[in-house]
Design an enzyme around this catalytic site. Structure first.
Site, PDB file in Angstrom:
ATOM      1  N   HIS A 271       0.835  -1.206   0.000  1.00 38.51           N
ATOM      2  CA  HIS A 271       0.000   0.000   0.000  1.00 38.51           C
ATOM      3  C   HIS A 271       0.874   1.262   0.000  1.00 38.51           C
ATOM      4  CE1 HIS A 271      -3.560   2.451   1.364  1.00 38.51           C
ATOM      5  NE2 HIS A 271      -2.564   3.214   1.784  1.00 38.51           N
ATOM      6  N   GLU A 272       1.772   1.329   0.970  1.00 37.52           N
ATOM      7  CA  GLU A 272       2.611   2.525   1.069  1.00 37.52           C
ATOM      8  C   GLU A 272       3.502   2.669  -0.151  1.00 37.52           C
ATOM      9  OE1 GLU A 272       1.713   4.617   3.063  1.00 37.52           O
ATOM     10  OE2 GLU A 272       0.547   3.355   4.421  1.00 37.52           O
TER      11      GLU A 272
ATOM     12  N   HIS B 116       1.723   4.431  -2.896  1.00 37.58           N
ATOM     13  CA  HIS B 116       1.830   5.891  -2.761  1.00 37.58           C
ATOM     14  C   HIS B 116       3.183   6.360  -3.287  1.00 37.58           C
ATOM     15  CE1 HIS B 116      -1.802   6.745  -0.567  1.00 37.58           C
ATOM     16  NE2 HIS B 116      -1.488   5.982   0.462  1.00 37.58           N
TER      17      HIS B 116
ATOM     18  N   HIS C 140       3.336   6.517  -6.958  1.00 32.97           N
ATOM     19  CA  HIS C 140       2.602   7.699  -7.424  1.00 32.97           C
ATOM     20  C   HIS C 140       3.511   8.930  -7.351  1.00 32.97           C
ATOM     21  CE1 HIS C 140      -1.596   9.882  -7.191  1.00 32.97           C
ATOM     22  NE2 HIS C 140      -1.029   9.990  -8.371  1.00 32.97           N
TER      23      HIS C 140
HETATM   24 ZN    ZN Z   1      -2.683   5.290   2.044  1.00 35.24          ZN
END
Ligand code: ZN
Length: 690
Positions: free
Chosen positions: A471-472, A475, A478
């Site tokens: 998940h991290e 980010h 991105h």
């Molecule tokens: Zn998040």
């Protein structure tokens, strides 16, 4: 650089360095460095709007430079305060926060500057600027208005005072949570009290005690200690003590966040009214994808309605199981995780503990990099000589398919004292075309609070922890894969809050596909790949209590949202009333009266998620739908990954998210993929994709 001492201030050197000089930054550097930069900026701002030619290089370039220099000084301080908090750094950070907040607020209320940016937007040449620059100006003007720039003098002063106070209150809230978490621990001296706890958890607890110079076992309210304790400890009285301590953090005495919450809500409401909005929820939506409070509330209520019947079935089943099998006549809040884990084990004959041996740290990292490599052609290389804030931290360079270095990131994986809980990605350096024409490469901080290697073994992580890391890292991708060169819309900057979780939640899905897992899920001793049968159980277990989990998130989101729409501290009523009403509407299990979870709900009182917690679900709908595109073509399909990179990841905040999503998917997001993911749609419509 003016004063001599500034030449030795590493924070001021940091403004132009490749990477922040973390080990040399001392608390005493913070105040003078910030003062120097802010004073310089103020001097430039005093003459800029009048002198500026109304074009990009005359106005926006200098603004970018000023902001970047400030962020290069302040960013490392903010980061250090989160990852190695100390008695000396804390007040320095607190004072710095006040300096920066006051300065930012002053900028956002600078009428001359506001007028100059408006002139720029109206100038004839503006439409010829690249879209990312026009978007940055559009955002800036919006933020000016949200920052009070259009207000008359007296209102502006009041607005400014509110912002400063709110930022203090947020920091105090967070500090109270941290202090309250740290102030409590359970010291166990009798082995009998450890019944039910797996060996690894016992070892971790013993290690914790040893570090404190204690005999026996130590359990704390940090997640890696608290969560397994609540899942496995058979001793109900101890579970009750742990639970009670956890849900009453910052709820009494000197650390009570209750009065802080009320003051925050009162001030947010007042600030919203000053800006001409009805409430803070409307302010929050001004820069989000969702267009009205009604739309958000309807969205949450629809998800709640469609999840509720299933959640009711789940809680009834759990209560029955607890009665019959665990001899718990009445299911209490401190039994939920324990009974849930027992039921899960019975039904699926495995537990998170069975999975941990398949997720040793080195292979998980390798797997993460392999997934990113397959999707985007990236390669990762550790650079050991980079100065870091702690010896556990690693730095990686990121190379693209052509072998060019495009980004870097710090990876800080383990829980330790003086480190904020949870996991997060934060910008360290933003991709940006500097005024001298050179390109500044993006750098990310990826921070987790996982267990560390112990007893000579590699760290073994739960599947949830693996998901958190993915998940991290989503980010971070991105942030790092952006191709934008304009500071304020580069990477995750300028991306609406309710869309920012799309790339991160999308990455989580790879942890649920065998094709991805077999790249790295191998037993740390035997090297055997995660057995297919165990994986099938994991998938089946994925939707275990999915309705309850969905409702819990909706409960938080709806509580947050209604608190910022309807609740007015001035007209009586209490925060607890709002929470109780939401519980009644949404939840299927009534928590005990003494539960004060709101007092440690940092997301909305200290973390920028106010009237924005719904964003998780909002983005999850988009992420599930986006991942469905991969399922349709094959999860490592290069064309799909390329399209995602081009239409969504590369454009950062430079493009409207509704438009970006439609360009990737060919249509608007649909809620069905998420419901299917949670098993909330009838099986006949389930796609088989893995
Ligand atoms: Zn998040």
């Amino acid at each position: 650089m003016r004063a001599e001492s500034n030449l030795e201030n590493p924070l001021l050197q940091a403004a132009t360095a490749e990477l922040p000089p973390y080990p040399t930054i001392k608390p005493e550097h913070v105040e003078p460095a910030l003062r120097t930069v802010i004073d310089d900026n103020r001097r430039r701002l005093a003459v800029l709007p009048a002198a500026a030619t109304t074009d990009w290089s005359g106005l926006m370039r200098p603004l970018e430079e000023m902001e970047e220099r400030l962020e290069r000084v302040w960013g490392p301080v903010r980061h250090l305060n989160a990852v190695c908090d100390s008695k000396a750094l804390r007040p320095a950070h607190q004072r710095g926060l006040m300096q920066v907040t006051a300065y930012r607020s002053e900028c956002m209320q600078n009428e001359a500057l506001f007028a100059a940016v408006e002139r720029l937007q109206a100038s004839p040449g503006f439409q010829g600027q690249p879209p990312e620059r026009r978007q940055a100006v559009h955002h800036l003007l919006r933020d000016f208005r949200l920052g009070g720039a259009a207000l008359p003098r007296e209102k502006k002063d009041r607005f400014k005072a509110i912002q400063v106070r709110l930022s203090e209150l947020g920091a105090q809230f967070e500090q109270n949570v941290l202090d309250a978490t740290r102030a409590w621990r359970l010291h166990v001296r009798d082995t009998a009290e450890l019944a039910g706890l797996p060996q690894r958890e016992r070892e971790a607890a013993r290690e914790r005690a040893r570090r404190e110079g204690l005999k026996g076992w130590l359990f704390t309210l940090d997640a890696p200690s608290y969560i397994p304790f609540m899942q496995y400890a058979e001793n109900r009285a101890l579970r009750r003590r742990m639970y009670t301590a956890y849900v009453t953090r910052a709820a009494s005495g000197k650390l009570d966040n209750g009065p802080i919450i009320l003051e925050i809500l009162k001030l947010r409401r007042e600030a919203a009214k000053l800006l001409g909005y009805k409430n803070h929820a409307e302010v929050s939506l001004a820069n989000k994808m969702a267009t009205s409070p009604r739309e958000v509330i309807d969205f949450l209520r629809e998800l709640a309605t469609r999840s509720r019947p299933r959640a009711q079935g789940e809680i009834a089943e759990l209560a029955e199981f607890a009665r019959n099998r665990l001899h718990l006549d009445r299911l209490e809040a401190w039994d939920l995780d324990f009974a849930g884990e027992c039921l899960r084990r019975e039904r699926y004959a495995f537990s998170q503990q069975d999975l941990k041996p398949y997720f040793p740290e080195p292979q998980v990292l390798e797997g993460l990099f392999a997934v990113a490599g397959r999707l985007y052609g990236l390669r990762f290389e550790v650079r050991p000589e980079v100065p870091r804030w702690h010896e556990d931290v690693r730095f990686f360079d990121v190379f693209d398919a052509q072998g060019q270095r495009i980004a870097g990131f710090y990876l800080d994986l383990y829980a330790r004292p003086h480190k904020r809980g949870g996991a997060w990605m934060d910008e360290c350096i933003i991709r940006w075309r500097r005024p001298d024409g050179t390109l500044q490469r993006p750098v990310a901080h990826v921070v987790c609070n996982f267990s560390r290697p112990a007893g000579g073994n590699p760290a073994l992580w739960s599947h949830e922890e693996v998901i958190t890391l993915f998940h991290e890292f989503g980010h971070a991708l991105h942030h790092m894969l952006t191709e934008v060169e304009t500071l304020e819309v580069s990477g995750i900057r300028g991306v609406p809050w309710d869309a920012v979780e799309l790339p991160s939640q999308l990455m989580e899905n790879f942890c649920w596909h065998y094709e991805a897992l077999e790249l790295f899920a191998r037993h740390y001793r035997s090297g055997a790949v995660l057995p297919r049968a165990l994986f099938e159980k994991m998938r089946a277990a994925r939707n275990f209590q999915a309705g309850m989990k969905m409702l819990r998130q909706i409960e938080y989101a709806l509580f947050d949202f209604l608190l910022h729409v309807e609740f007015d501290p001035a007209s009586g009523g209490s925060v607890q009333d709002v929470l109780d009403a939401v519980h009644k509407e949404v939840a299927v299990f009534k928590p005990p009266q003494f539960n004060r979870f709101q007092n440690s709900f940092s997301h909305i009182f200290a973390g920028g998620y106010a009237a924005g917690y719904y964003s998780y679900k909002w983005a999850e709908v988009m992420a599930a739908d986006a991942f469905a595109a991969f399922e349709e073509t094959g999860i490592f399909d290069a064309a799909t990954a390329q399209r995602l990179r081009r239409e969504v990841l590369a454009v950062g905040g430079a493009r409207d998210m509704t438009e970006a999503f439609a360009a990737f998917r060919g249509r608007k997001p649909k809620v069905d993929a998420l419901l299917r993911q949670y098993g909330l749609l009838p099986l006949s419509t389930t796609k088989s994709g893995d």
